[in-house]
Scaffold this motif. Structure first.
Motif, short mmCIF file in Angstrom:
data_model
loop_
_atom_site.label_atom_id
_atom_site.label_comp_id
_atom_site.label_asym_id
_atom_site.label_seq_id
_atom_site.Cartn_x
_atom_site.Cartn_y
_atom_site.Cartn_z
N ASN A 211 -92.84 -17.32 44.36
CA ASN A 211 -94.05 -17.91 43.77
C ASN A 211 -95.20 -16.93 43.57
O ASN A 211 -96.34 -17.35 43.36
CB ASN A 211 -94.55 -19.10 44.61
N THR A 212 -94.94 -15.64 43.63
CA THR A 212 -96.02 -14.68 43.39
C THR A 212 -96.47 -14.71 41.93
O THR A 212 -97.62 -14.40 41.62
CB THR A 212 -95.57 -13.26 43.76
N SER A 213 -95.56 -15.07 41.02
CA SER A 213 -95.93 -15.19 39.61
C SER A 213 -96.49 -16.56 39.27
O SER A 213 -97.19 -16.72 38.25
CB SER A 213 -94.72 -14.90 38.71
N GLN A 214 -96.16 -17.55 40.10
CA GLN A 214 -96.58 -18.92 39.80
C GLN A 214 -97.95 -19.26 40.38
O GLN A 214 -98.73 -19.98 39.74
CB GLN A 214 -95.53 -19.91 40.34
N ASN A 215 -98.24 -18.74 41.56
CA ASN A 215 -99.51 -19.08 42.21
C ASN A 215 -100.68 -18.37 41.54
O ASN A 215 -100.57 -17.22 41.11
CB ASN A 215 -99.47 -18.70 43.69
N CYS A 216 -101.80 -19.04 41.49
CA CYS A 216 -103.02 -18.45 40.95
C CYS A 216 -103.65 -17.55 42.01
O CYS A 216 -103.86 -17.97 43.15
CB CYS A 216 -104.01 -19.55 40.54
N SER A 217 -103.94 -16.33 41.63
CA SER A 217 -104.51 -15.38 42.59
C SER A 217 -105.98 -15.66 42.87
O SER A 217 -106.53 -15.08 43.81
CB SER A 217 -104.36 -13.96 42.05
N ASN A 218 -106.59 -16.52 42.09
CA ASN A 218 -108.02 -16.82 42.27
C ASN A 218 -108.24 -18.02 43.19
O ASN A 218 -109.03 -17.96 44.13
CB ASN A 218 -108.67 -17.08 40.91
N CYS A 219 -107.49 -19.12 42.93
CA CYS A 219 -107.70 -20.33 43.74
C CYS A 219 -106.49 -20.69 44.60
O CYS A 219 -106.59 -21.54 45.48
CB CYS A 219 -108.04 -21.52 42.84
N GLY A 220 -105.34 -20.09 44.34
CA GLY A 220 -104.16 -20.33 45.15
C GLY A 220 -103.31 -21.49 44.72
O GLY A 220 -102.26 -21.75 45.33
N GLN A 221 -103.71 -22.21 43.68
CA GLN A 221 -102.93 -23.34 43.21
C GLN A 221 -101.67 -22.86 42.46
O GLN A 221 -101.68 -21.79 41.84
CB GLN A 221 -103.77 -24.22 42.28
N LYS A 222 -100.62 -23.67 42.53
CA LYS A 222 -99.37 -23.32 41.86
C LYS A 222 -99.41 -23.77 40.41
O LYS A 222 -99.64 -24.94 40.12
CB LYS A 222 -98.19 -23.96 42.58
N VAL A 223 -99.19 -22.79 39.50
CA VAL A 223 -99.19 -23.06 38.07
C VAL A 223 -97.82 -22.68 37.54
O VAL A 223 -97.51 -21.49 37.39
CB VAL A 223 -100.30 -22.29 37.34
N LYS A 224 -96.98 -23.66 37.27
CA LYS A 224 -95.62 -23.38 36.82
C LYS A 224 -95.63 -22.82 35.41
O LYS A 224 -96.37 -23.30 34.53
CB LYS A 224 -94.77 -24.65 36.86
N LYS A 225 -94.80 -21.80 35.19
CA LYS A 225 -94.69 -21.17 33.88
C LYS A 225 -93.30 -20.58 33.73
O LYS A 225 -92.68 -20.16 34.72
CB LYS A 225 -95.78 -20.12 33.68
N SER A 226 -92.80 -20.54 32.51
CA SER A 226 -91.48 -19.97 32.24
C SER A 226 -91.60 -18.46 32.09
O SER A 226 -92.70 -17.89 32.05
CB SER A 226 -90.89 -20.59 30.97
N LEU A 227 -90.44 -17.79 31.97
CA LEU A 227 -90.44 -16.34 31.82
C LEU A 227 -91.08 -15.90 30.50
O LEU A 227 -91.62 -14.80 30.41
CB LEU A 227 -89.00 -15.81 31.91
N SER A 228 -91.02 -16.75 29.49
CA SER A 228 -91.59 -16.38 28.20
C SER A 228 -93.11 -16.46 28.19
O SER A 228 -93.75 -15.88 27.31
CB SER A 228 -91.02 -17.31 27.11
N THR A 229 -93.71 -17.14 29.16
CA THR A 229 -95.16 -17.23 29.24
C THR A 229 -95.70 -15.98 29.93
O THR A 229 -95.53 -15.80 31.13
CB THR A 229 -95.58 -18.49 30.02
N ARG A 230 -96.37 -15.13 29.18
CA ARG A 230 -96.80 -13.84 29.70
C ARG A 230 -98.25 -13.83 30.17
O ARG A 230 -98.70 -12.83 30.72
CB ARG A 230 -96.62 -12.75 28.63
N THR A 231 -98.98 -14.90 29.95
CA THR A 231 -100.38 -14.97 30.36
C THR A 231 -100.57 -16.12 31.35
O THR A 231 -100.12 -17.24 31.10
CB THR A 231 -101.30 -15.18 29.16
N HIS A 232 -101.22 -15.81 32.46
CA HIS A 232 -101.51 -16.82 33.48
C HIS A 232 -102.84 -17.49 33.15
O HIS A 232 -103.89 -16.83 33.10
CB HIS A 232 -101.56 -16.18 34.86
N VAL A 233 -102.81 -18.79 32.92
CA VAL A 233 -104.01 -19.59 32.67
C VAL A 233 -104.02 -20.72 33.68
O VAL A 233 -103.17 -21.62 33.65
CB VAL A 233 -104.04 -20.14 31.23
#
Length: 408
Positions: free
Chosen positions: A326-348
């Motif tokens: 979950n290092t790619s899924q968790n938000c580094s700012n607030c810690g919430q889990k944001v699910k995203k596929s491999l094709s999603t290259r930007t964390h929002v």
């Protein structure tokens, strides 16, 4: 322990003698493994004693130096002990039951059976295989070390010739001034590495760039292969072996490019930071993905990690491997889990509105995990020994993980 490698020059007769020594070492290794299978209580010293029995029974085994025979038995015991440790630790999946070797490419001598010249530019092997004196071609200088510091000498056969490796017992620790910097590294396919500061290193893709040449060389090799000769148990033509060697040399070039690239990047990362946190990836499991296996193998994650740990030990820097979950899924700012596929290259992040590149966001999470565990990392994640410590015993393919370039 460091390893210096030289290319050796000799006559065709000497090369054939080296091949004979390699086949004998493989024979002893397989015999030692068979002895362990038949005698389950056999230990390391039992295998060493069995080498003397093989020397009395087989004349060609007696021609090889006694310590070289023991070294071959130690290779078998290395595979056996690794299997036992995996069983005791209850490692998931296959435990790596020892297998018989078919294509060994090296023979290893300990402290006897060889002698360096006064200039340290030639080496003479004194066993009955008839290898004789070989010239050493390379930029390293063995005059800096005493003969007693050279613990092992290996003769390695590769596609482009024969090499001699010297395993030297020396303290590799180097004192450096602290830089006051820490970094978290995310390993990926789009970028080779991305750190928490937003810096990225593009993936070189050496295999992808050379794939056309490799496929062309492979087709030329296949055209010269005669399946009728194989059924009749006859050797293939000389042109086939020439094409096979050309194909192997191209693969060797790609592997060397990848190794040197990983080495340079790891050296740069260690020199610039006091603490490096990176992912503890299960590369063996990841390559089972048939869609990404080629790209993962081409990127060289395991090679990079090996050099990162080695340079960290050499220059006194802290290297921490953290779980990648979950290092790619968790938000580094607030810690919430944001699910995203491999094709999603930007964390929002929909919770706090934080926007960042996917790999950079993962690198920030990796650094946080590394800083939270650095105070109690008592064991190395790859086992009882870190990867840089592998060097006193060489695997039968002739590769070594801590062989430095001249500029390092």
């Amino acid at each position: 322990m460091i390893v210096y490698e030289f290319k050796i020059k000799g006559k065709d007769k000497q090369y054939r003698a080296i091949d004979d020594a390699i086949r004998t070492s493989q024979f002893i290794q397989n015999k030692a493994l068979r002895y362990w299978m038949d005698n389950k209580n056999a230990g390391r010293y039992d295998l060493n004693k069995y080498c003397a029995v093989l020397a009395n029974e087989f004349p060609f085994a007696d021609e090889l130096n006694s310590m070289a025979r023991q070294s071959a038995a130690e290779r078998a015991w290395s595979a056996i002990s690794r299997f036992d440790n995996n069983c005791k630790k209850k490692v998931k999946g296959r435990k790596g039951y020892p297998k018989f070797k078919k294509n060994c490419r090296s023979v290893e001598y300990k402290t006897s059976g060889w002698k360096l010249s006064q200039t340290r530019k030639a080496i003479t092997f004194s066993d009955k295989k008839g290898i004789g004196s070989l010239k050493l071609k390379g930029t390293y200088d063995l005059n800096y070390y005493e003969i007693k510091q050279i613990k092992r000498v290996r003769l390695v056969r590769r596609a482009d010739g024969y090499y001699a490796q010297f395993a030297i017992d020396v303290n590799v620790r180097v004192e450096t001034q602290p830089s006051g910097q820490v970094v978290g590294i995310d390993l990926g396919l789009k970028y080779f590495i991305a750190d928490n500061k937003g810096n990225v290193e593009q993936s070189p893709q050496f295999y992808r760039k050379s794939e056309k040449q490799l496929n062309r060389a492979n087709r030329k090799k296949s055209k010269k292969y005669d399946p009728k000769k194989k059924k009749a148990k006859k050797p293939q033509s000389t042109n086939y072996h020439k094409a096979r060697n050309r194909y192997a040399r191209k693969h060797l070039r790609v592997s060397r490019q990848r190794k040197e690239y990983c080495k340079r990047v790891a050296y740069s990362v260690i020199q610039s930071n006091d603490l490096v946190a990176y992912e503890d990836l299960n590369v063996k499991g990841l390559v089972r993905n048939r869609h990404l296996a080629k790209s993962i193998s081409d990127i060289g994650w395991s090679t990079f990690r090996s050099w990162l740990e080695y340079f960290g030990h050499k220059y006194g820097k802290v290297t921490v491997a953290v779980p990648p979950h979950n290092t790619s899924q968790n938000c580094s700012n607030c810690g919430q889990k944001v699910k995203k596929s491999l094709s999603t290259r930007t964390h929002v992040c929909p919770y706090c509105g934080y926007t960042e590149d996917r790999d950079v966001n993962a690198a920030i999470n990796i650094l946080k995990l590394g800083l939270s565990t650095v105070g109690h990392t008592g064991t190395y994640v790859w086992g009882d020994l870190p990867s840089w410590a592998i060097g006193a015993n060489l695997s039968s393919n002739g590769e070594s993980l801590n062989q430095e370039s001249q500029w390092l």
